[in-house]
Design a protein around this motif. Structure first.
Motif, PDB file in Angstrom:
ATOM      1  N   PRO A 190       0.813  -1.226   0.000  1.00  0.00           N
ATOM      2  CA  PRO A 190       0.000   0.000   0.000  1.00  0.00           C
ATOM      3  C   PRO A 190       0.840   1.267   0.000  1.00  0.00           C
ATOM      4  O   PRO A 190       0.454   2.283  -0.572  1.00  0.00           O
ATOM      5  CB  PRO A 190      -0.821  -0.118   1.288  1.00  0.00           C
ATOM      6  CG  PRO A 190      -0.843  -1.574   1.602  1.00  0.00           C
ATOM      7  CD  PRO A 190       0.475  -2.107   1.120  1.00  0.00           C
TER       8      PRO A 190
ATOM      9  N   GLN B 129      -1.152   3.208  -3.085  1.00  0.00           N
ATOM     10  CA  GLN B 129      -2.376   3.616  -2.394  1.00  0.00           C
ATOM     11  C   GLN B 129      -2.343   5.096  -2.049  1.00  0.00           C
ATOM     12  O   GLN B 129      -3.373   5.767  -2.078  1.00  0.00           O
ATOM     13  CB  GLN B 129      -2.582   2.795  -1.117  1.00  0.00           C
ATOM     14  CG  GLN B 129      -3.864   3.167  -0.367  1.00  0.00           C
ATOM     15  CD  GLN B 129      -4.192   2.236   0.770  1.00  0.00           C
ATOM     16  OE1 GLN B 129      -3.664   1.142   0.853  1.00  0.00           O
ATOM     17  NE2 GLN B 129      -5.063   2.661   1.676  1.00  0.00           N
ATOM     18  N   PHE B 130      -1.159   5.613  -1.737  1.00  0.00           N
ATOM     19  CA  PHE B 130      -1.029   7.017  -1.347  1.00  0.00           C
ATOM     20  C   PHE B 130      -0.034   7.716  -2.271  1.00  0.00           C
ATOM     21  O   PHE B 130       1.044   7.187  -2.538  1.00  0.00           O
ATOM     22  CB  PHE B 130      -0.554   7.145   0.103  1.00  0.00           C
ATOM     23  CG  PHE B 130      -1.504   6.538   1.097  1.00  0.00           C
ATOM     24  CD1 PHE B 130      -2.546   7.284   1.625  1.00  0.00           C
ATOM     25  CD2 PHE B 130      -1.364   5.223   1.494  1.00  0.00           C
ATOM     26  CE1 PHE B 130      -3.430   6.732   2.532  1.00  0.00           C
ATOM     27  CE2 PHE B 130      -2.241   4.654   2.408  1.00  0.00           C
ATOM     28  CZ  PHE B 130      -3.281   5.414   2.928  1.00  0.00           C
TER      29      PHE B 130
ATOM     30  N   TYR C 120      -6.536   5.174  10.756  1.00  0.00           N
ATOM     31  CA  TYR C 120      -6.546   6.435  10.022  1.00  0.00           C
ATOM     32  C   TYR C 120      -6.561   7.606  11.004  1.00  0.00           C
ATOM     33  O   TYR C 120      -7.122   7.517  12.101  1.00  0.00           O
ATOM     34  CB  TYR C 120      -7.767   6.514   9.110  1.00  0.00           C
ATOM     35  CG  TYR C 120      -7.737   5.532   7.967  1.00  0.00           C
ATOM     36  CD1 TYR C 120      -6.800   5.661   6.941  1.00  0.00           C
ATOM     37  CD2 TYR C 120      -8.639   4.478   7.900  1.00  0.00           C
ATOM     38  CE1 TYR C 120      -6.762   4.759   5.894  1.00  0.00           C
ATOM     39  CE2 TYR C 120      -8.616   3.572   6.851  1.00  0.00           C
ATOM     40  CZ  TYR C 120      -7.670   3.723   5.851  1.00  0.00           C
ATOM     41  OH  TYR C 120      -7.634   2.832   4.807  1.00  0.00           O
TER      42      TYR C 120
ATOM     43  N   VAL D 243      -2.208   8.885   8.806  1.00  0.00           N
ATOM     44  CA  VAL D 243      -2.662   8.260   7.562  1.00  0.00           C
ATOM     45  C   VAL D 243      -4.061   8.765   7.237  1.00  0.00           C
ATOM     46  O   VAL D 243      -4.990   8.575   8.027  1.00  0.00           O
ATOM     47  CB  VAL D 243      -2.676   6.724   7.687  1.00  0.00           C
ATOM     48  CG1 VAL D 243      -3.168   6.083   6.382  1.00  0.00           C
ATOM     49  CG2 VAL D 243      -1.294   6.196   8.046  1.00  0.00           C
TER      50      VAL D 243
ATOM     51  N   GLN E 137      -7.815   9.119   5.782  1.00  0.00           N
ATOM     52  CA  GLN E 137      -8.877   8.242   5.305  1.00  0.00           C
ATOM     53  C   GLN E 137      -9.240   8.573   3.863  1.00  0.00           C
ATOM     54  O   GLN E 137      -9.554   7.689   3.074  1.00  0.00           O
ATOM     55  CB  GLN E 137     -10.115   8.378   6.191  1.00  0.00           C
ATOM     56  CG  GLN E 137     -11.229   7.412   5.829  1.00  0.00           C
ATOM     57  CD  GLN E 137     -12.400   7.498   6.790  1.00  0.00           C
ATOM     58  OE1 GLN E 137     -12.380   8.275   7.742  1.00  0.00           O
ATOM     59  NE2 GLN E 137     -13.424   6.694   6.539  1.00  0.00           N
TER      60      GLN E 137
ATOM     61  N   TYR F  90      -7.884  12.142   2.317  1.00  0.00           N
ATOM     62  CA  TYR F  90      -6.752  12.963   1.914  1.00  0.00           C
ATOM     63  C   TYR F  90      -6.313  13.798   3.116  1.00  0.00           C
ATOM     64  O   TYR F  90      -7.037  13.932   4.117  1.00  0.00           O
ATOM     65  CB  TYR F  90      -7.112  13.886   0.740  1.00  0.00           C
ATOM     66  CG  TYR F  90      -8.196  14.883   1.040  1.00  0.00           C
ATOM     67  CD1 TYR F  90      -7.908  16.135   1.597  1.00  0.00           C
ATOM     68  CD2 TYR F  90      -9.527  14.586   0.791  1.00  0.00           C
ATOM     69  CE1 TYR F  90      -8.909  17.050   1.896  1.00  0.00           C
ATOM     70  CE2 TYR F  90     -10.538  15.496   1.075  1.00  0.00           C
ATOM     71  CZ  TYR F  90     -10.214  16.721   1.631  1.00  0.00           C
ATOM     72  OH  TYR F  90     -11.204  17.617   1.933  1.00  0.00           O
TER      73      TYR F  90
ATOM     74  N   ASN G 291      -5.364   9.460  -0.662  1.00  0.00           N
ATOM     75  CA  ASN G 291      -5.636   8.036  -0.486  1.00  0.00           C
ATOM     76  C   ASN G 291      -6.414   7.596  -1.730  1.00  0.00           C
ATOM     77  O   ASN G 291      -7.627   7.773  -1.814  1.00  0.00           O
ATOM     78  CB  ASN G 291      -6.448   7.801   0.785  1.00  0.00           C
ATOM     79  CG  ASN G 291      -6.704   6.328   1.052  1.00  0.00           C
ATOM     80  OD1 ASN G 291      -6.693   5.498   0.149  1.00  0.00           O
ATOM     81  ND2 ASN G 291      -6.963   6.001   2.313  1.00  0.00           N
TER      82      ASN G 291
END
Length: 759
Positions: A446, A563-564, A608, A616, A618, A620, A642
């Motif tokens: 991720p 993922q990010f 999150y 992190v 959820q 942005y 995200n």
């Protein structure tokens, strides 16, 4: 003649026996030898198994055998072949193979003719038999179980036989689910050999024990790198080579591909700005989009949770290649079951953006192949074998990890240190269920070590303010950070700035948004409502500029595997390195490990960051425009996105954005994120980025700033004219410009021009 019962004497004995056998054969015209197994004291009669040029006409039969079937696609049958030999090796059993295999093994279609053909049409069976025989000797000569008396004898039984004498009596045995580990297979084999040696038997019809398994047995064979099976699996795999016919067809295809398309790919890439040019190689894309695959994916997704990557990015595969830095300077061989007509339809409908436009794609049908089976369903597995040979030698292999064909190639090429990736992202099911699991998994994590930095770009003119800002942001990022720059643009691939960016090492994704005409309509209505413009103190909008700044909302749809990603506007300058610790916190390594565990195991990632907090995101994360601890006053010019979460909410977000004039109201939020991503109480759901990642030039100097955004006023058009003689070209910027005296505008603009000057 005395039997030679030790491995050390084997070579000497074989030479002597070979001479004797040849003499006997010359006198009798044929050799008829029967093999049977005794207890530990007597192990075999004499027969020469592949130890010379002498051919043995009889098939030698062992007391303990392992028989299984082959079914479905090529790689399923390959794994069944390997796993069956592997299981038999640990049991000490003779392998009993069918003589034929399916050439049309499609699993999820109604197949009226599986077209059974000899194994030797696809596999080099003499080589397999020779090398597996050697593996049996190597495996059993270091052991003391009863089976070693057969396999480590002077002249052992044949490790592999086909369709043994059906008149021989045998007891069919099935294995229990808990008997497929290396230790239990050895134990089971010892038990079977002990029992078989106690039975009555005759020379003409020896009593046998035969384990009989259907083709699905291989799902019970767990091959993990931390077990003894791993080494022997790959040894057997290396022994299983393709037939001369398959290899010859593959080599012919390669020559035709080099000769007909290599130069064209080179020239096309050169005109697009690519500098990492090379000849003499090729990439392979294993594209699964056939009807049987769609049916398989529908079942696969319904079976269990987290099986969500079967069809991922199938129709964005060109973007995957671009975002992963796969050079278009060599041809791409498309290994697929799609027909020419189906591919043409996908191309014309725009379903495979950038694959055919940027890359030089080659299919079987484009090459004039002589003396080979027809490319049709009846020869499906033959052409899969050809594709496999071509794929294993490719510079880069790109596949779908849910497919066993791709998954096996990913594992094999990883061991060989060859470049590979799976365009569908996520996990490799072959690893997940321990059918072939290395210590370090092949999954697309991720969060990968290299951070992708994404920016969007319209069709700009050379050396205007946007052009200059883009050059500064790219060059400063390359000088100050290890970020991987990706540009998403609606501009022509051959436009000057885009070609220049490619030559600088920027990975460019060419994208035409589906909503472009909608922007024209929304902006047209906005501009026509003069009363609203006056009431809101707004100006008429340029639909092109609006489309350019809204382009970022499509980033989650483009097939980027991470993922990010870090997004910024182009009006930034990087002044320091950017790491995952900077983006999600000091516990980044722990959070990344947790994300991977949740990806593989049960449950969902729940760590999150709360809205308005660092961590992190959820959806942005953004930095506050004025207040770091408040998302209400946020600026979306720098975002940590995200992508899966934004992709899942994309349709609702798009409807929201274009249903009214939301995309025209905000300057700090020109794409409407802050308006849409709110909870039931209207509170922002955004996580927060540190100020250092979105510093402003009119704030006080900050040595720790890593990204400075020229929010509003720009150096060339606003800041420098104001500092020189107080000129204000755009009145709404006056307040920010007056703050430049207490900020760092002049110094940052000098840095800006210093970065720009070399270009």
């Amino acid at each position: 003649m005395a039997l030679c019962t030790t491995c050390k004497a084997q070579d000497f004995c074989i030479r002597g026996i070979r001479a004797m056998m040849i003499s006997i054969g010359m006198m009798t015209g044929a050799i008829y030898l029967h093999m049977w197994s005794f207890s530990a004291s007597i192990s075999e009669t004499l027969w020469p198994q592949n130890t010379s040029d002498l051919e043995v006409s009889t098939r030698q039969v062992s007391r303990v055998q392992f028989q299984y079937q082959l079914c479905h696609g090529l790689t399923n049958q390959r794994l069944q072949l390997i796993d069956g030999i592997l299981v038999a090796l640990f049991l000490g059993a003779q392998v009993v193979l069918p003589e034929k295999m399916q050439w049309n093994g499609a699993q999820f279609m109604d197949v009226s003719d599986v077209n059974m053909q000899p194994l030797s049409r696809i596999w080099n069976m003499p080589r397999l038999k020779r090398q597996v025989q050697d593996l049996y000797t190597e495996f059993w000569c270091r052991r003391k179980e009863l089976a070693s008396n057969v396999w480590c004898a002077t002249l052992p039984a044949a490790a592999i036989v086909f369709d043994p004498n059906q008149s021989a009596s045998f007891e069919a045995v099935r294995m229990h689910l808990d008997q497929w580990t290396p230790e239990r297979l050895l134990k089971k084999g010892q038990e079977l050999w002990r029992n078989s040696s106690d039975r009555s038997w005759s020379e003409l019809a020896p009593s046998q024990v035969r384990i009989v398994e259907p083709c699905e047995f291989w799902f019970k064979t767990k091959v993990t790198e931390d077990s003894e099976m791993w080494h022997w699996f790959w040894a057997i795999s290396n022994a299983l080579d393709f037939s001369g016919e398959v290899v010859s067809t593959s080599e012919q295809l390669k020559r035709l591909m080099y000769g007909g398309f290599g130069h064209a790919a080179f020239q096309k890439a050169k005109s697009l700005g690519y500098s990492n040019l090379r000849n003499g190689s090729y990439h392979v894309v294993h594209l699964r989009a056939e009807e049987d695959w769609k049916r398989h994916c529908a079942l696969w997704t319904s079976w269990a949770g987290k099986r969500d990557n079967c069809m991922n990015n199938t129709f964005e595969i060109g973007n995957v290649l671009l975002s992963e830095g796969i050079t278009p300077s060599v041809p791409i061989y498309l290994a697929t079951g799609l027909s020419t007509t189906e591919l043409q339809h996908l191309r014309e409908s725009g379903s495979l953006p950038n694959l055919f436009d940027i890359y030089t794609v080659v299919t079987k049908d484009m090459l004039n192949i002589s003396q080979a089976p027809l490319v049709d369903d009846r020869h499906r597995e033959y052409w899969a074998a050809v594709d496999f040979v071509i794929s294993q030698d490719a510079e880069t292999f790109i596949g779908n990890s849910v497919s066993t064909f791709s998954a096996f190639l990913l594992e094999m090429r990883r061991i060989r240190n060859q470049s590979s990736l799976h365009y569908n992202g996520g996990k490799v099911p072959l690893e997940e269920i321990n059918l072939l699991r290395p210590k370090k998994l092949t999954l697309v994590s991720p969060i990968r070590p290299a951070i992708k930095w994404v920016f969007t770009l319209g069709d700009v003119k050379p050396f205007d303010s946007v052009y200059n800002a883009t050059m500064v942001s790219v060059q400063s990022a390359q000088a100050k950070t290890a970020l991987v720059p990706i540009c998403v643009t609606a501009a022509n691939p051959y436009s000057d700035l885009v070609v220049l960016l490619v030559s600088m090492g920027v990975r460019v994704i060419y994208h035409k948004p589906a909503w472009r005409a909608t922007v024209d309509s929304v902006v047209g209505a906005w501009n026509a409502d003069v009363e609203k413009l006056e009431r809101l103190h707004k100006w008429p909008a340029d639909p092109k500029k609006v489309a350019d700044r809204v382009l970022r909302i499509d980033i989650p749809l483009l097939g980027i595997l991470d993922q990010f990603v870090l997004y910024t506007d182009t009006d930034v300058i990087f002044t320091g390195p950017v790491t995952w610790q900077d983006l999600i916190g000091e516990k980044a390594d722990s959070l990344i490990a947790t994300l991977e565990r949740k990806m593989l195991g049960r449950g969902l990632f729940k760590q999150y960051a709360k809205p308005g907090h660092f961590g992190v995101p959820q959806f942005y994360a953004v930095s506050g425009e004025k207040n770091q601890n408040s998302a209400k006053d946020a600026d979306t010019g720098v975002m940590l996105m995200n992508l899966p979460a934004l992709r899942n909410t994309y349709k609702a977000f798009e409807n929201f954005l274009f249903s009214d004039d939301h995309l025209l109201r905000g300057q700090a939020d020109p794409a409407g994120y802050l308006k849409f991503y709110v909870d039931s109480n209207g509170q922002s759901m955004s996580a927060i980025l540190p100020f250092n990642l979105n510093w402003k030039p009119f704030w006080k100097p900050n040595r720790n700033a890593q990204i400075v955004q020229f929010y509003g006023p720009k150096c060339d058009t606003d800041i420098l004219p104001f500092l020189q003689d107080g000129t204000v070209h755009f009145e709404p910027y006056r307040k920010m410009l007056t703050r430049c005296a207490e900020g760092n505008c002049e110094q940052l603009c000098r840095e800006y021009h210093a970065v720009l000057a070399p270009g």
